[in-house]
Structure formats: structure tokens, C-alpha cells
Scaffold this motif. Structure first.
Motif, PDB file in Angstrom:
ATOM      1  N   ASP A  59      28.145   4.511  59.503  1.00 15.04           N
ATOM      2  CA  ASP A  59      28.829   4.565  58.210  1.00 15.04           C
ATOM      3  C   ASP A  59      29.321   3.192  57.773  1.00 15.04           C
ATOM      4  O   ASP A  59      29.237   2.208  58.502  1.00 15.04           O
ATOM      5  CB  ASP A  59      29.979   5.571  58.257  1.00 15.04           C
ATOM      6  N   LEU A  60      29.860   3.144  56.540  1.00 15.17           N
ATOM      7  CA  LEU A  60      30.266   1.881  55.930  1.00 15.17           C
ATOM      8  C   LEU A  60      31.770   1.839  55.658  1.00 15.17           C
ATOM      9  O   LEU A  60      32.220   1.222  54.697  1.00 15.17           O
ATOM     10  CB  LEU A  60      29.490   1.662  54.622  1.00 15.17           C
ATOM     11  N   ILE A  61      32.542   2.482  56.516  1.00 14.26           N
ATOM     12  CA  ILE A  61      33.996   2.484  56.326  1.00 14.26           C
ATOM     13  C   ILE A  61      34.560   1.067  56.405  1.00 14.26           C
ATOM     14  O   ILE A  61      35.234   0.595  55.477  1.00 14.26           O
ATOM     15  CB  ILE A  61      34.683   3.373  57.383  1.00 14.26           C
ATOM     16  N   LEU A  62      34.290   0.380  57.484  1.00 15.22           N
ATOM     17  CA  LEU A  62      34.903  -0.940  57.687  1.00 15.22           C
ATOM     18  C   LEU A  62      34.367  -1.975  56.716  1.00 15.22           C
ATOM     19  O   LEU A  62      35.050  -2.949  56.393  1.00 15.22           O
ATOM     20  CB  LEU A  62      34.696  -1.405  59.128  1.00 15.22           C
ATOM     21  N   GLU A  63      33.143  -1.773  56.229  1.00 20.98           N
ATOM     22  CA  GLU A  63      32.602  -2.711  55.243  1.00 20.98           C
ATOM     23  C   GLU A  63      33.465  -2.762  53.985  1.00 20.98           C
ATOM     24  O   GLU A  63      33.579  -3.812  53.342  1.00 20.98           O
ATOM     25  CB  GLU A  63      31.172  -2.321  54.870  1.00 20.98           C
ATOM     26  N   GLN A  64      34.092  -1.635  53.622  1.00 18.25           N
ATOM     27  CA  GLN A  64      34.933  -1.619  52.427  1.00 18.25           C
ATOM     28  C   GLN A  64      36.194  -2.466  52.619  1.00 18.25           C
ATOM     29  O   GLN A  64      36.751  -2.991  51.658  1.00 18.25           O
ATOM     30  CB  GLN A  64      35.316  -0.164  52.076  1.00 18.25           C
ATOM     31  N   VAL A  65      36.640  -2.585  53.870  1.00 19.13           N
ATOM     32  CA  VAL A  65      37.774  -3.467  54.173  1.00 19.13           C
ATOM     33  C   VAL A  65      37.305  -4.916  54.258  1.00 19.13           C
ATOM     34  O   VAL A  65      37.914  -5.827  53.690  1.00 19.13           O
ATOM     35  CB  VAL A  65      38.434  -3.057  55.506  1.00 19.13           C
ATOM     36  N   LEU A  66      36.197  -5.128  54.959  1.00 16.38           N
ATOM     37  CA  LEU A  66      35.724  -6.492  55.212  1.00 16.38           C
ATOM     38  C   LEU A  66      35.337  -7.221  53.928  1.00 16.38           C
ATOM     39  O   LEU A  66      35.517  -8.438  53.822  1.00 16.38           O
ATOM     40  CB  LEU A  66      34.522  -6.438  56.163  1.00 16.38           C
ATOM     41  N   VAL A  67      34.804  -6.484  52.951  1.00 18.73           N
ATOM     42  CA  VAL A  67      34.382  -7.144  51.717  1.00 18.73           C
ATOM     43  C   VAL A  67      35.577  -7.778  51.011  1.00 18.73           C
ATOM     44  O   VAL A  67      35.445  -8.811  50.341  1.00 18.73           O
ATOM     45  CB  VAL A  67      33.654  -6.143  50.792  1.00 18.73           C
ATOM     46  N   GLU A  68      36.760  -7.204  51.170  1.00 10.82           N
ATOM     47  CA  GLU A  68      37.952  -7.757  50.541  1.00 10.82           C
ATOM     48  C   GLU A  68      38.452  -9.006  51.273  1.00 10.82           C
ATOM     49  O   GLU A  68      39.248  -9.767  50.733  1.00 10.82           O
ATOM     50  CB  GLU A  68      39.051  -6.690  50.486  1.00 10.82           C
ATOM     51  N   LEU A  69      37.974  -9.204  52.498  1.00 13.04           N
ATOM     52  CA  LEU A  69      38.346 -10.392  53.273  1.00 13.04           C
ATOM     53  C   LEU A  69      37.318 -11.503  53.122  1.00 13.04           C
ATOM     54  O   LEU A  69      37.372 -12.506  53.844  1.00 13.04           O
ATOM     55  CB  LEU A  69      38.482 -10.021  54.759  1.00 13.04           C
ATOM     56  N   LYS A  70      36.373 -11.291  52.193  1.00  9.57           N
ATOM     57  CA  LYS A  70      35.286 -12.247  51.967  1.00  9.57           C
ATOM     58  C   LYS A  70      34.460 -12.467  53.244  1.00  9.57           C
ATOM     59  O   LYS A  70      33.969 -13.555  53.521  1.00  9.57           O
ATOM     60  CB  LYS A  70      35.821 -13.575  51.421  1.00  9.57           C
TER      61      LYS A  70
END
Length: 352
Positions: free
Chosen positions: A147-158
Motif C-alpha cells: 500500500d501507499l500509506i507512508l508515501e502520503q506522509v513522505l511526499v510532504e517531507l519532499k
């Protein structure tokens, strides 16, 4: 496949970083209504796509092999289909190899959750705090989830996926490989050992993966998977989600994937602490067990965190991991914590 390949330590200061291993229980804890566990994944997919033409051949095979009250383990079913033991069974209108792609498609569509639904979860803020701390420290995450749960957080951290995933990728429409470059010391490494919903392969590559390209899609992955009434292998699109059930065989022969497992082993060897969260180490995941046994993991603090099931005992689960991680010579300190994944993360000093 052998993992015993020496690698240069990835941290500037080895043994100062932590590594987290995440399993399905992590995602289930984040939002159990969105991310089901392995034993319910297929049933929920069939309920989600009830149209008679949706995965019809897969449904026919399931109705023939399983009772209505029986749990359908996604990994077991994938093993049946990938090894093609029932290819000559009367009544199959499609080869099991094609039904297998339907199964991958079904699972991908169940786990294909809109970013807005992930970000609206009451636990999203907790993950933001946790991942931000890990990113600052240069810690690592190894996951068996698609899944892409953590990607939604990581994208905000650039966070840069072309380095952070530690993978060699192709980009759809670009006929050259983007080679992996090790991320900066303070950037999190996020290794997805069983693939990811935003990684793709061409259809014909699924059964001969050793030299095939793995594509990374920065776009909304749902653009590729709209026609789930027909199944992936009959769609007009040329790319299919690259997710790997924990099976032994050619799925792991891709060189980029093999290197990803080697990197994971090196990270575990050079970590100060190892947290295993929401991962049950299923008997079917022989490759993961081999990697853990083959790594030189010694003098570590290892915490195994997951909520016990109704028919499980703490001693049985603890002993399963101790057989892998503990001996008189390696001096590992192992603790089993019977706790929900998000509850445990809430209690970590990292997010306090």
C-alpha cells in the motif's frame, strides 16, 4: 538466491540508526476498514466488486476450491495459481497464469485507497510525527506491504522516491533507466521487498522477470486500473502493478529486487535497534525468514510488536522469532510486545 554479499554500511555512523520492519498488521492498525489482513483480503475484494463480470474466472475457481465460510489466504491462493497445479482442471476457461494476474488486480484494487482517505484518518498526524523523526535521523523502513500509506506522509517531507526506494527504475515513456543513487544520510530509506502499487511491469514480463524493467509511476496509480470488470490482462493499458506475494520462485529473480533484499540485510546488520511491527513472519514467507537468518544480526535490541490473535499465545510467537534471532553467540535482546501497532508508535519517545 543468496543474500550473503558484503555491502558498505549505509549509515555514516553504523550502529546508531534504527530499522523498522512493517507487516500487514501495521496498515490494518492504521485503518482496518481500508487495509484488510491477508486472510480477509480476497473475500473483501469479491464483495467490493460484485458485478458478474468482475474477475469471473477467479471467482469460479474460488467457489470450486473454498467453502463460503472458509478464509481465503491470498498468499496460498497465489501459490496455487503461480505454480499452475490445476491448469488442466475441467471448466477453467482461462489459464491459471491469467487468473493469477486477476488475483493481483483484485488485491491491488482493494488496497488502492485515495490519498484523501488516508490523510483524513485520525492516525495520519501520528504517522507524520513518527516519519518526520525517522527522516531526520536517517532511520530505515523495510516493509512487506504494497500500500501507499507512508508515501502520503513522505511526499510532504519532499522525500525523493527515486533515491529513497533504493531501486533502479524506468519511467513510462522514457527509454532509459534511472539508476539508484544512495539518499542523503538524513533521508529515510523505504524498502518495499514485496513491491508496491506504484511500481509497474509490462504484462509479458510477469513470468520472466530476471532482466525486465520495473517502472515507477509518479502519477495517480488508479489511472492504470479503471477497468476492473475485465481484469488486468485484458485491459488496454500496458502496465500492471508489481506486487510480489511471498512466494518462492522467479518473482525474486529480478536484479533490482534482489539488490533491494541485499540492501535490507545490510541495514539490519548495521542497525542499533530493530523494531518488527505488525509482521507475523508467516510460514509461507520462506525468503524473508532466510534473509533474517542469513544476516549477521548480533548485539541488537529487537522488539516484536503486534496484537496477538485469538488462537495465539505470547510464548509461541516469541519463540518463533527467537529461533531466528537469538542464540548464545549473537547476544540479541528480544522482547515481544502484545500491542496494536499505532498504540506502540504513539508510545515511542520519537514522537513524544
Amino acid at each position: 538466491m543468496s543474500f550473503a554479499i558484503p555491502l558498505v554500511p549505509f549509515a555514516e555512523n553504523p550502529y546508531s540508526m534504527d530499522t523498522y520492519i512493517l507487516g500487514a498488521g501495521f496498515s490494518y492498525s492504521f485503518a482496518q476498514d481500508l487495509f484488510p489482513l491477508t486472510d480477509t483480503l480476497v473475500r473483501i475484494g469479491i464483495e467490493k466488486f460484485p458485478h458478474p463480470k468482475s474477475y469471473s474466472s477467479l471467482k469460479e475457481l474460488i467457489s470450486r476450491m473454498f467453502s463460503d465460510s472458509e478464509s481465503i489466504n491470498f498468499e496460498n491462493l497465489a501459490t496455487f495459481l503461480l505454480n499452475d497445479p490445476l491448469k488442466n482442471i475441467t471448466g477453467n476457461s482461462l489459464k491459471n497464469s491469467e487468473i493469477y494476474l486477476d488475483l493481483i488486480g483484485l488485491v491491488a484494487n482493494v488496497l488502492k485507497v485515495e490519498p484523501s482517505a488516508i490523510k483524513s484518518s485520525p492516525r495520519f498526524l501520528l504517522l507524520q510525527k513518527w516519519i518526520s523523526k525517522l527522516n531526520e535521523r536517517g532511520d530505515s523502513i523495510i516493509t512487506f506491504n504494497y500500500d501507499l500509506i507512508l508515501e502520503q506522509v513522505l511526499v510532504e517531507l519532499k522525500w525523493n522516491p527515486l533515491t529513497g526506494y533504493c531501486m533502479d527504475f524506468y519511467i513510462p515513456g522514457l527509454d532509459r533507466q534511472i539508476p539508484w543513487v544512495e539518499p542523503k544520510a538524513n533521508q529515510i530509506k523505504y524498502l518495499k521487498l514485496h513491491g508496491s502499487l506504484n511500481w509497474q511491469m509490462e504484462k509479458d514480463a510477469f513470468y520472466d522477470v530476471s532482466e525486465k524493467r520495473i517502472y515507477f509511476s509518479a502519477n495517480n496509480v488508479s489511472n492504470y486500473w479503471n477497468n476492473y470488470f475485465q481484469g488486468y490482462y485484458r485491459e488496454k493499458y500496458s502496465y500492471y502493478p508489481y506486487i510480489i506475494p511471498p512466494l518462492i520462485g522467479k518473482k525474486y529473480e529480478n536484479k533490482s529486487i534482489q539488490r533491494l533484499w541485499h540492501i535490507s540485510q545490510s541495514l539490519l546488520e548495521n542497525s542499533k535497534r530493530i523494531f518488527i511491527i505488525g509482521y507475523s513472519l508467516p510460514e509461507s514467507d520462506v525468503i524473508a525468514e532466510y534473509m533474517l537468518r542469513d544476516a549477521n544480526i548480533s548485539d541488537k535490541e529487537i522488539k516484536i510488536v503486534r496484537k496477538l490473535g485469538q488462537n495465539e499465545s505470547k510464548s509461541d510467537v516469541e519463540n518463533r522469532f527467537k529461533r531466528i534471532f537469538f542464540s548464545e553467540s549473537n547476544n540479541n535482546r528480544i522482547e515481544f510486545v502484545d500491542m496494536d501497532a499505532m498504540e506502540f508508535i504513539q508510545g515511542l519517545e520519537l514522537v513524544s
